[in-house]
Design a protein around this motif. Structure first.
Motif, PDB file in Angstrom:
ATOM      1  N   MET A 274       0.541  -1.234   0.350  1.00  0.00           N
ATOM      2  CA  MET A 274      -0.152  -0.584   0.139  1.00  0.00           C
ATOM      3  C   MET A 274       0.832   1.197   0.395  1.00  0.00           C
ATOM      4  O   MET A 274       2.016   1.424   0.708  1.00  0.00           O
ATOM      5  N   LYS A 275       0.372   2.341  -0.882  1.00  0.00           N
ATOM      6  CA  LYS A 275       1.309   3.372  -1.138  1.00  0.00           C
ATOM      7  C   LYS A 275       1.176   4.862   0.330  1.00  0.00           C
ATOM      8  O   LYS A 275      -0.006   4.416   0.692  1.00  0.00           O
ATOM      9  N   ILE A 276       1.863   4.707   0.406  1.00  0.00           N
ATOM     10  CA  ILE A 276       1.783   5.789   1.907  1.00  0.00           C
ATOM     11  C   ILE A 276       2.256   7.437   1.325  1.00  0.00           C
ATOM     12  O   ILE A 276       1.569   8.306   2.558  1.00  0.00           O
ATOM     13  N   ARG A 277       2.731   7.461   0.792  1.00  0.00           N
ATOM     14  CA  ARG A 277       2.693   8.990   0.344  1.00  0.00           C
ATOM     15  C   ARG A 277       4.000   8.946  -0.634  1.00  0.00           C
ATOM     16  O   ARG A 277       4.373   8.297  -1.168  1.00  0.00           O
ATOM     17  N   THR A 278       4.189  10.229  -1.575  1.00  0.00           N
ATOM     18  CA  THR A 278       5.436  10.629  -2.352  1.00  0.00           C
ATOM     19  C   THR A 278       6.599  11.657  -2.132  1.00  0.00           C
ATOM     20  O   THR A 278       6.191  12.196  -1.636  1.00  0.00           O
ATOM     21  N   PRO A 279       7.880  10.851  -1.541  1.00  0.00           N
ATOM     22  CA  PRO A 279       8.454  11.221  -1.103  1.00  0.00           C
ATOM     23  C   PRO A 279       9.202  12.113  -2.275  1.00  0.00           C
ATOM     24  O   PRO A 279       9.202  12.216  -3.128  1.00  0.00           O
ATOM     25  N   TYR A 280       9.904  13.675  -1.479  1.00  0.00           N
ATOM     26  CA  TYR A 280       9.961  14.357  -2.384  1.00  0.00           C
ATOM     27  C   TYR A 280      11.292  14.150  -3.026  1.00  0.00           C
ATOM     28  O   TYR A 280      11.348  14.915  -4.595  1.00  0.00           O
ATOM     29  N   SER A 281      11.995  13.735  -2.621  1.00  0.00           N
ATOM     30  CA  SER A 281      13.564  12.764  -2.953  1.00  0.00           C
ATOM     31  C   SER A 281      13.933  12.082  -2.554  1.00  0.00           C
ATOM     32  O   SER A 281      13.208  11.306  -1.249  1.00  0.00           O
ATOM     33  N   ARG A 282      15.223  11.619  -3.052  1.00  0.00           N
ATOM     34  CA  ARG A 282      15.564   9.849  -2.236  1.00  0.00           C
ATOM     35  C   ARG A 282      15.884  10.645  -0.833  1.00  0.00           C
ATOM     36  O   ARG A 282      16.692   9.588  -0.288  1.00  0.00           O
ATOM     37  N   ASP A 283      16.129  11.912  -0.399  1.00  0.00           N
ATOM     38  CA  ASP A 283      16.460  12.484   0.684  1.00  0.00           C
ATOM     39  C   ASP A 283      15.663  12.662   1.949  1.00  0.00           C
ATOM     40  O   ASP A 283      15.743  13.084   3.440  1.00  0.00           O
ATOM     41  N   ASP A 284      14.391  12.328   1.276  1.00  0.00           N
ATOM     42  CA  ASP A 284      13.054  12.264   2.085  1.00  0.00           C
ATOM     43  C   ASP A 284      12.447  11.341   2.352  1.00  0.00           C
ATOM     44  O   ASP A 284      11.026  10.914   2.257  1.00  0.00           O
ATOM     45  N   LEU A 285      12.693   9.920   2.595  1.00  0.00           N
ATOM     46  CA  LEU A 285      12.152   8.551   3.220  1.00  0.00           C
ATOM     47  C   LEU A 285      12.187   8.772   4.612  1.00  0.00           C
ATOM     48  O   LEU A 285      12.741   9.460   5.624  1.00  0.00           O
ATOM     49  N   HIS A 286      11.194   8.200   5.073  1.00  0.00           N
ATOM     50  CA  HIS A 286      10.452   7.540   6.223  1.00  0.00           C
ATOM     51  C   HIS A 286      11.180   6.539   6.564  1.00  0.00           C
ATOM     52  O   HIS A 286      11.085   5.322   6.997  1.00  0.00           O
ATOM     53  N   ILE A 287      12.721   6.658   7.257  1.00  0.00           N
ATOM     54  CA  ILE A 287      13.593   6.028   7.442  1.00  0.00           C
ATOM     55  C   ILE A 287      14.143   6.088   9.391  1.00  0.00           C
ATOM     56  O   ILE A 287      14.866   7.037   8.986  1.00  0.00           O
ATOM     57  N   ARG A 288      13.832   5.370  10.365  1.00  0.00           N
ATOM     58  CA  ARG A 288      13.923   5.639  11.443  1.00  0.00           C
ATOM     59  C   ARG A 288      15.003   5.293  11.963  1.00  0.00           C
ATOM     60  O   ARG A 288      15.859   4.923  11.271  1.00  0.00           O
ATOM     61  N   ARG A 289      16.048   6.140  12.878  1.00  0.00           N
ATOM     62  CA  ARG A 289      17.649   5.296  13.301  1.00  0.00           C
ATOM     63  C   ARG A 289      18.006   4.273  13.846  1.00  0.00           C
ATOM     64  O   ARG A 289      18.819   3.795  13.176  1.00  0.00           O
ATOM     65  N   SER A 290      16.903   3.574  14.124  1.00  0.00           N
ATOM     66  CA  SER A 290      16.743   1.302  14.429  1.00  0.00           C
ATOM     67  C   SER A 290      16.514   0.703  13.069  1.00  0.00           C
ATOM     68  O   SER A 290      17.133  -0.131  13.388  1.00  0.00           O
ATOM     69  N   ASP A 291      15.720   1.634  11.998  1.00  0.00           N
ATOM     70  CA  ASP A 291      15.817   0.430  11.226  1.00  0.00           C
ATOM     71  C   ASP A 291      17.016   0.161  10.347  1.00  0.00           C
ATOM     72  O   ASP A 291      18.104   0.287  10.205  1.00  0.00           O
ATOM     73  N   TYR A 292      16.775  -1.573   9.992  1.00  0.00           N
ATOM     74  CA  TYR A 292      17.642  -2.225   9.300  1.00  0.00           C
ATOM     75  C   TYR A 292      17.115  -2.220   8.484  1.00  0.00           C
ATOM     76  O   TYR A 292      16.217  -3.011   7.327  1.00  0.00           O
ATOM     77  N   VAL A 293      18.249  -1.686   6.766  1.00  0.00           N
ATOM     78  CA  VAL A 293      17.624  -0.921   5.970  1.00  0.00           C
ATOM     79  C   VAL A 293      18.717  -1.891   4.664  1.00  0.00           C
ATOM     80  O   VAL A 293      19.857  -1.937   4.861  1.00  0.00           O
ATOM     81  N   LEU A 294      17.993  -2.736   3.616  1.00  0.00           N
ATOM     82  CA  LEU A 294      18.710  -3.591   2.441  1.00  0.00           C
ATOM     83  C   LEU A 294      18.607  -2.019   1.796  1.00  0.00           C
ATOM     84  O   LEU A 294      16.306  -1.377   0.881  1.00  0.00           O
ATOM     85  N   GLU A 295      19.672  -2.333  -0.012  1.00  0.00           N
ATOM     86  CA  GLU A 295      19.095  -1.825  -0.993  1.00  0.00           C
ATOM     87  C   GLU A 295      19.611  -2.407  -1.348  1.00  0.00           C
ATOM     88  O   GLU A 295      19.676  -3.485  -1.547  1.00  0.00           O
ATOM     89  N   VAL A 296      19.054  -2.370  -2.553  1.00  0.00           N
ATOM     90  CA  VAL A 296      18.308  -3.581  -3.357  1.00  0.00           C
ATOM     91  C   VAL A 296      18.903  -3.005  -5.550  1.00  0.00           C
ATOM     92  O   VAL A 296      18.266  -2.202  -5.619  1.00  0.00           O
ATOM     93  N   GLY A 297      20.161  -3.075  -5.636  1.00  0.00           N
ATOM     94  CA  GLY A 297      21.106  -2.935  -7.362  1.00  0.00           C
ATOM     95  C   GLY A 297      21.159  -1.507  -6.880  1.00  0.00           C
ATOM     96  O   GLY A 297      20.762  -1.064  -7.633  1.00  0.00           O
ATOM     97  N   PRO A 298      21.635  -0.926  -6.120  1.00  0.00           N
ATOM     98  CA  PRO A 298      22.579   0.351  -6.203  1.00  0.00           C
ATOM     99  C   PRO A 298      22.972   0.756  -6.552  1.00  0.00           C
ATOM    100  O   PRO A 298      23.437   1.694  -7.201  1.00  0.00           O
ATOM    101  N   GLY A 299      24.089  -0.146  -7.278  1.00  0.00           N
ATOM    102  CA  GLY A 299      25.113   0.003  -8.499  1.00  0.00           C
ATOM    103  C   GLY A 299      26.387   1.258  -8.217  1.00  0.00           C
ATOM    104  O   GLY A 299      26.583   1.101  -7.191  1.00  0.00           O
ATOM    105  N   HIS A 300      26.349   1.920  -9.230  1.00  0.00           N
ATOM    106  CA  HIS A 300      27.086   3.239  -8.036  1.00  0.00           C
ATOM    107  C   HIS A 300      27.076   4.139  -7.288  1.00  0.00           C
ATOM    108  O   HIS A 300      27.991   5.402  -7.123  1.00  0.00           O
TER     109      HIS A 300
END
Length: 259
Positions: free
Chosen positions: A1-27
């Motif tokens: 379910m979509k919750i929002r449209t971030p302004y940019s990649r710097d505008d993500l709702h990630i908490r300090r305690s979150d364990y974060v995966l990134e898939v296919g970041p490349g360069h």
């Protein structure tokens, strides 16, 4: 379910305690990710440069359609400019919501694909009614020119007005889709309502569906917020360490193992 449209990649709702995966970041890995998963370590045909990794990250060599992680192992998963390359997008999206509780997906928009088409992109993508709608490029008219370097690798870094336009009109060249629990999507829609966006000229009703009209106050508010995110992004670059090359990362991991 979509919750929002971030302004940019710097505008993500990630908490300090979150364990974060990134898939296919490349360069271009996201600094906040704890683990990055990359399918092609030495093949740059799907990206614009060699794989990079930050020193604090764990690199896993795996396919995004078959992620080697437990169910809900991560709090958040980031996927920037990868979905449009996938062979089986349905499997890929199910894997995203299987391994994480929340996440962010960014892809070129339908118009963005026309502006900067890439041969490695298999899908054109629109967000319609909160759903990611994917349409196979080979079912559409052929793209004649590739302006990817201009619109992906030059203007977003050199032109303040272009960066502001991307933030104020997020659907213009990219889909920015933050979700929770599950991802709503349609692959190769048969229903004419969705299919028409990929196969017919847009009338005013279709245009307003993708770019809803806004009042003057809303326009000014978005412009001010957009300028703030651009400024914050530039300041973050000054504070952030540089990512390592794949060779540097492997050397660092070797030293850790023998320490």
């Amino acid at each position: 379910m979509k919750i929002r449209t971030p302004y940019s990649r710097d505008d993500l709702h990630i908490r300090r305690s979150d364990y974060v995966l990134e898939v296919g970041p490349g360069h271009n890995p996201t600094y906040r990710a704890n683990v990055i998963c990359e399918k092609f370590l030495h093949d740059n045909s799907h990206r614009c440069g060699d794989v990079k990794v930050y020193a604090h990250q764990k690199l896993v060599n795996a396919d995004g359609e078959h992620l080697p992680f437990k169910d809900k192992e991560f709090d958040y998963v980031i996927c920037n400019q990868v979905l449009e390359h996938t062979e089986d997008p349905e499997r890929f999206l199910h894997e995203q919501s299987r391994v994480a509780r929340r996440g962010y997906i960014e892809t070129p928009s339908f118009l963005g694909e026309f502006l900067h088409p890439k041969a490695s992109h298999r899908w054109t993508i629109l967000e319609i009614d909160g759903k990611l709608v994917l349409f196979e490029k080979k079912k559409m008219a052929e793209y004649a020119h590739n302006y990817g370097n201009v619109f992906l690798n030059y203007l977003p870094y050199q032109s303040l007005t272009y960066k502001l336009l991307q933030i104020v009109e997020p659907q213009l060249t990219a889909n920015r889709y933050e979700w929770k629990d599950s991802i709503d999507f349609i692959v190769n829609p048969q229903e004419e309502y969705y299919r028409a966006f990929f196969t017919q000229p847009w009338d005013m009703e279709m245009t307003r569906k993708i770019f809803p009209p806004r009042g003057l106050f809303s326009e000014l508010q978005k412009s001010v917020i957009g300028m703030w995110f651009i400024l914050r992004g530039e300041l973050n670059k000054l504070r952030k360490e540089k990512p390592l090359t794949l060779e540097q990362y492997k050397s660092l991991e070797n030293k850790k193992e023998h320490a």
